[in-house]
Design an enzyme around this catalytic site. Structure first.
Site, PDB file in Angstrom:
ATOM      1  N   ASP A  84     -19.893  18.157  -1.989  1.00 22.96           N
ATOM      2  CA  ASP A  84     -20.488  18.287  -3.321  1.00 22.96           C
ATOM      3  C   ASP A  84     -20.296  19.720  -3.834  1.00 22.96           C
ATOM      4  OD1 ASP A  84     -22.038  17.532  -5.535  1.00 22.96           O
ATOM      5  OD2 ASP A  84     -23.923  18.046  -4.545  1.00 22.96           O
ATOM      6  N   ASP A 105     -15.149  22.022  -7.524  1.00 24.20           N
ATOM      7  CA  ASP A 105     -15.843  22.452  -8.731  1.00 24.20           C
ATOM      8  C   ASP A 105     -15.200  23.736  -9.243  1.00 24.20           C
ATOM      9  OD1 ASP A 105     -17.476  23.319 -10.725  1.00 24.20           O
ATOM     10  OD2 ASP A 105     -19.334  23.233  -9.570  1.00 24.20           O
ATOM     11  N   GLU A 135     -14.488  18.942 -11.934  1.00 20.95           N
ATOM     12  CA  GLU A 135     -15.567  19.185 -12.902  1.00 20.95           C
ATOM     13  C   GLU A 135     -15.100  20.005 -14.094  1.00 20.95           C
ATOM     14  OE1 GLU A 135     -19.457  20.274 -11.425  1.00 20.95           O
ATOM     15  OE2 GLU A 135     -19.866  21.483 -13.198  1.00 20.95           O
ATOM     16  N   GLY A 178     -31.920  19.608 -10.367  1.00 21.09           N
ATOM     17  CA  GLY A 178     -33.342  19.900 -10.143  1.00 21.09           C
ATOM     18  C   GLY A 178     -34.204  19.229 -11.205  1.00 21.09           C
ATOM     19  N   HIS A 207     -24.104  14.216 -12.733  1.00 23.00           N
ATOM     20  CA  HIS A 207     -24.858  15.041 -11.773  1.00 23.00           C
ATOM     21  C   HIS A 207     -26.299  15.162 -12.269  1.00 23.00           C
ATOM     22  CE1 HIS A 207     -21.707  16.936  -9.097  1.00 23.00           C
ATOM     23  NE2 HIS A 207     -20.996  16.175  -9.907  1.00 23.00           N
ATOM     24  N   GLY A 209     -29.108  13.673 -11.245  1.00 20.62           N
ATOM     25  CA  GLY A 209     -29.731  12.366 -11.447  1.00 20.62           C
ATOM     26  C   GLY A 209     -31.255  12.369 -11.364  1.00 20.62           C
ATOM     27  N   ASN A 229     -25.359  11.332  -9.102  1.00 16.18           N
ATOM     28  CA  ASN A 229     -25.792  12.158  -7.977  1.00 16.18           C
ATOM     29  C   ASN A 229     -27.299  12.390  -7.986  1.00 16.18           C
ATOM     30  OD1 ASN A 229     -23.044  12.414  -7.743  1.00 16.18           O
ATOM     31  ND2 ASN A 229     -23.015  14.656  -7.789  1.00 16.18           N
ATOM     32  N   ASN A 231     -30.294  14.321  -5.630  1.00 18.30           N
ATOM     33  CA  ASN A 231     -30.608  15.185  -4.503  1.00 18.30           C
ATOM     34  C   ASN A 231     -32.104  15.521  -4.481  1.00 18.30           C
ATOM     35  OD1 ASN A 231     -30.578  17.029  -2.433  1.00 18.30           O
ATOM     36  ND2 ASN A 231     -29.404  18.586  -3.499  1.00 18.30           N
ATOM     37  N   THR A 232     -32.551  16.255  -5.508  1.00 12.73           N
ATOM     38  CA  THR A 232     -33.937  16.755  -5.531  1.00 12.73           C
ATOM     39  C   THR A 232     -34.971  15.643  -5.355  1.00 12.73           C
ATOM     40  OG1 THR A 232     -33.142  18.467  -7.028  1.00 12.73           O
ATOM     41  CG2 THR A 232     -35.520  18.212  -6.855  1.00 12.73           C
TER      42      THR A 232
END
Ligand code: 13P
Length: 287
Positions: A84, A105, A135, A178, A207, A209, A229, A231-232
């Site tokens: 990532d 990226d 990206e 975030g 990204h 999400g 995506n 994550n947080t």
């Protein structure tokens, strides 16, 4: 079953749903995500940031763990192990370590340099049977020290990068890593629409999400987003469940201090979050 992300994303774009990329941090995270994908018969992408890779002692360890776990858990759904927000050097490390997919990226470079490096990495990744994400237009917020301002991508630049043969394209459309601030303006569907019109069948990646309202997620998928995506949100679910366990004094009862018990509520909470997302993204039953 470890595979590149190419086929699963092509199918998702054609079928108007999205495959979730869930970032991993350790063994519990990986196990929770793999088990949920298998249970729901959903394809899945395990995302590894460079910071998380370092935390887990290196990309070789990550690749070995994921491969072995995939086998030991008898996972039959398609799983991609994906770098990532990779740097140029990080991409080469993951290619060597045995990842099945990478993201380069290059959004912080001038477009010419982004094109040049992406082009080189497309050739290398494809020669290895791996998929590659590029990206354009940086994603806002901070992830593992990578800070983006959250600009909207230029659709013409998106086409230039898409034409290099990447398998998926991340384009900034006002999304942020975030938690979203209270005054967030929302996703720019106008930008997304313009990007899809220029890039056609290319699976687009959303990204950041975490915290995007459900209606915006659905609209983004209808406009060509095929990978989302997260994550947080898994981190917050883990934290909340772990806090409850400790605050209820469960770690002080009997063998409640056993790490397998202490980490269990957090691992279950990750599973619940991943399940909710897979249902929302429409990937359930699509393996
Ligand atoms: P969130 O942490 O906001 O879910 O973003 C994840 C992401 O985009 C990983 O690249």
């Amino acid at each position: 079953m470890l595979v590149s992300a190419t086929e699963m994303l092509k199918k998702a774009k054609e079928g108007h749903y999205a495959v979730g990329q869930f970032n991993i941090n350790n063994l519990e995270w990986t196990k929770s995500i793999l088990q949920t994908a298998q249970e729901l018969n959903s394809p899945v992408i395990l995302g590894v940031s460079e910071g998380a890779g370092k935390y887990m002692t290196g990309f070789n360890t990550v690749a070995a763990m994921v491969k072995a776990m995939d086998q030991d858990l008898g996972i039959t759904v398609p799983v991609a192990l994906h770098l990532d927000h990779g740097t140029y050097d990080g991409c080469y490390k993951c290619i060597k370590a045995g990842f099945t997919s990478i993201m380069f990226d290059g959004s912080h470079y001038a477009i010419e340099e982004n094109i040049e490096k992406t082009k080189e990495l497309v050739a290398v990744a494809h020669a290895m049977g791996m998929s590659i994400e590029a990206e354009v237009g940086s994603i806002g917020g901070e992830e593992d020290g990578v800070v983006g301002m959250g600009e909207c991508a230029d659709p013409a630049e998106c086409k230039q990068i898409a034409d290099l043969g990447v398998d998926m394209l991340a384009a900034g459309i006002g999304n942020i890593h975030g938690k979203y601030p209270a005054n967030w303006a929302g996703l720019s569907f106008e930008t997304l629409d313009a990007i899809q019109q220029k890039t056609g069948v290319m699976p687009l990646v959303l990204h950041g999400g975490t915290g995007i309202p459900e209606d915006m997620i659905k609209k983004a998928i209808s406009l060509g987003v095929a990978k989302i995506n997260v994550n947080t949100e898994c981190q917050l679910s883990f934290q909340e469940a772990t806090r409850k366990y400790v605050e209820a004094g469960k770690d002080l009862e009997g063998k409640g201090f056993d790490p397998r018990k202490l980490l269990a509520p957090g691992a279950e909470a990750i599973k619940a979050t991943v399940k909710t997302k897979m249902e929302l993204f429409g990937s359930v039953g699509k393996a």
